[in-house]
Design an enzyme around this catalytic site. Sequence first.
Site, short mmCIF file in Angstrom:
data_model
loop_
_atom_site.label_atom_id
_atom_site.label_comp_id
_atom_site.label_asym_id
_atom_site.label_seq_id
_atom_site.Cartn_x
_atom_site.Cartn_y
_atom_site.Cartn_z
N TRP A 102 20.06 -6.90 22.62
CA TRP A 102 21.07 -5.76 23.29
C TRP A 102 21.75 -5.18 22.14
O TRP A 102 21.97 -4.00 22.34
CB TRP A 102 21.99 -6.59 24.05
CG TRP A 102 21.28 -7.21 25.28
CD1 TRP A 102 21.08 -8.69 25.42
CD2 TRP A 102 20.51 -6.69 26.25
NE1 TRP A 102 20.34 -9.13 26.63
CE2 TRP A 102 20.01 -7.76 27.01
CE3 TRP A 102 20.29 -5.58 26.74
CZ2 TRP A 102 19.07 -7.58 28.18
CZ3 TRP A 102 19.42 -5.18 27.74
CH2 TRP A 102 18.85 -6.17 28.26
N ASP A 169 30.46 -5.19 23.08
CA ASP A 169 29.78 -5.41 24.38
C ASP A 169 29.88 -7.05 24.62
O ASP A 169 29.26 -7.71 24.11
CB ASP A 169 28.19 -5.19 24.19
CG ASP A 169 27.17 -5.41 25.41
OD1 ASP A 169 27.73 -5.98 26.44
OD2 ASP A 169 26.07 -5.45 25.08
N LYS A 193 27.41 -11.09 35.46
CA LYS A 193 27.45 -12.23 34.86
C LYS A 193 28.50 -13.20 35.71
O LYS A 193 28.57 -13.69 36.53
CB LYS A 193 27.27 -12.16 33.49
CG LYS A 193 25.83 -12.20 32.88
CD LYS A 193 25.45 -10.77 32.76
CE LYS A 193 24.60 -10.80 31.44
NZ LYS A 193 23.02 -10.31 32.13
N1 PMP Z 1 24.34 -6.48 27.00
C1 PMP Z 1 24.12 -7.65 27.13
C2 PMP Z 1 24.78 -8.59 26.24
C3 PMP Z 1 23.43 -8.08 28.25
O1 PMP Z 1 23.11 -9.35 28.67
C4 PMP Z 1 22.79 -7.17 29.02
C5 PMP Z 1 21.84 -7.43 30.03
N2 PMP Z 1 21.61 -8.73 30.45
C6 PMP Z 1 23.11 -5.92 28.64
C7 PMP Z 1 23.80 -5.48 27.56
C8 PMP Z 1 22.49 -4.56 29.71
O2 PMP Z 1 22.88 -4.48 30.81
P1 PMP Z 1 22.69 -3.68 31.85
O3 PMP Z 1 21.21 -4.26 32.40
O4 PMP Z 1 23.67 -3.86 32.97
O5 PMP Z 1 22.36 -2.31 31.61
#
Ligand code: PMP
Length: 357
Positions: A102, A169, A193
């Site tokens: 991420w 994030d 989450k």
């Molecule tokens: N950042 C983190 C830490 C995540 O765990 C996730 C998704 N699991 C994301 C970003 C991406 O999120 P999204 O699918 O809502 O775009």
Amino acid sequence: MAKVHNYSAGPCILPEEVLKQASEAVINFNNLNLSLLEISHRSKDFIEVMSNAQELVKELLNVPDGYSILFLQGGASLGFYISAINGMKSDGTGAYIDTGTWSSKAIKEAKKLGNVNVIASSKDKNFSYIPTNFEIPSDANYIHYTSNNTIFGTQFKTFPKSAIPVICDMSSDIFSKEINVSDYDLIYAGAQKNMGPAGTTLYIVKNDFLGKTGRDIPSMLDLQIHIDKESMFNTPPVYPIYVSMLNLQWLKKNGGVKWIEGVNNQKSELLYAEIDRNPLFKGIVATEDRSNMNATFVLKDESQTEAFDAAWKAANISGIKGHRSAGGYRASMYNALPLESVQALVDVMQNFEKTNG
Ligand code: PMP
């Protein structure tokens, strides 16, 4: 049918009472004899939902004055770009820490806007630890990090004081433990989450952080426009916001973030103790950096995979297969997962040792 022990990594388990209330609002919301899905977002009843949800975020996280709460769309994946375009000057630099998938994606998006300085990375060891040996550059516009690495199961336990703005994030650990919001200039987190269902992304923005980039930001990506319009610049994702509100009410009613932090610590201590004790298993990340939300582990003998998979499935456990890029197992223990579910997994591991050890 017995309740499934839901270890899904996200979207994930939500409290049963929240799901029940959420389902009722689909048919008859606030005794209006109308569904929440068929009323205007400008109606009094929905405006109340939006402001309740914003107030709950403020209350639960002790958000100080001078910050705004937004519920936007596009997931945290759009948050990578939104955070950069609102923070990086047109000739400026964003500093990043790369702790896995991420944060790597956040770096990729920021590079489309300008200079990116990756000041630390744990890529050398397949993101199995949190880097500590870094200095935050004073000349960058901000430092960005991912508080919890959902896929590999590492988590920042502390973060150094920073002289430059901090963007985080927090998709996979927001509302799981107490934080000091004043340490941050921008927090963003996908809802799916610990906040609610997929479909909205929370932004906690320090108002002073904005307006300094010299960029002409597209309206839908411009956090100042969303603040000016009280998170209603366009039609907001009404249902995810409503269910998030219910879930935050559940958290508040039970004792808030301090309470859930205690529960989350109990759950992760129970599972990690078993991973360390049981001779058939081992953890895959540095002990001091282990995530309280996503516990990753492997079987020492891979040939036991089929038998172990059959054992946890027979115990009504779902969703502990590791992410394809990490392998092994990942037990996601988000807020709504009860301690009993962790005990059920520990029991399976102990019985498995007895029959296969
Ligand atoms: N950042 C983190 C830490 C995540 O765990 C996730 C998704 N699991 C994301 C970003 C991406 O999120 P999204 O699918 O809502 O775009």
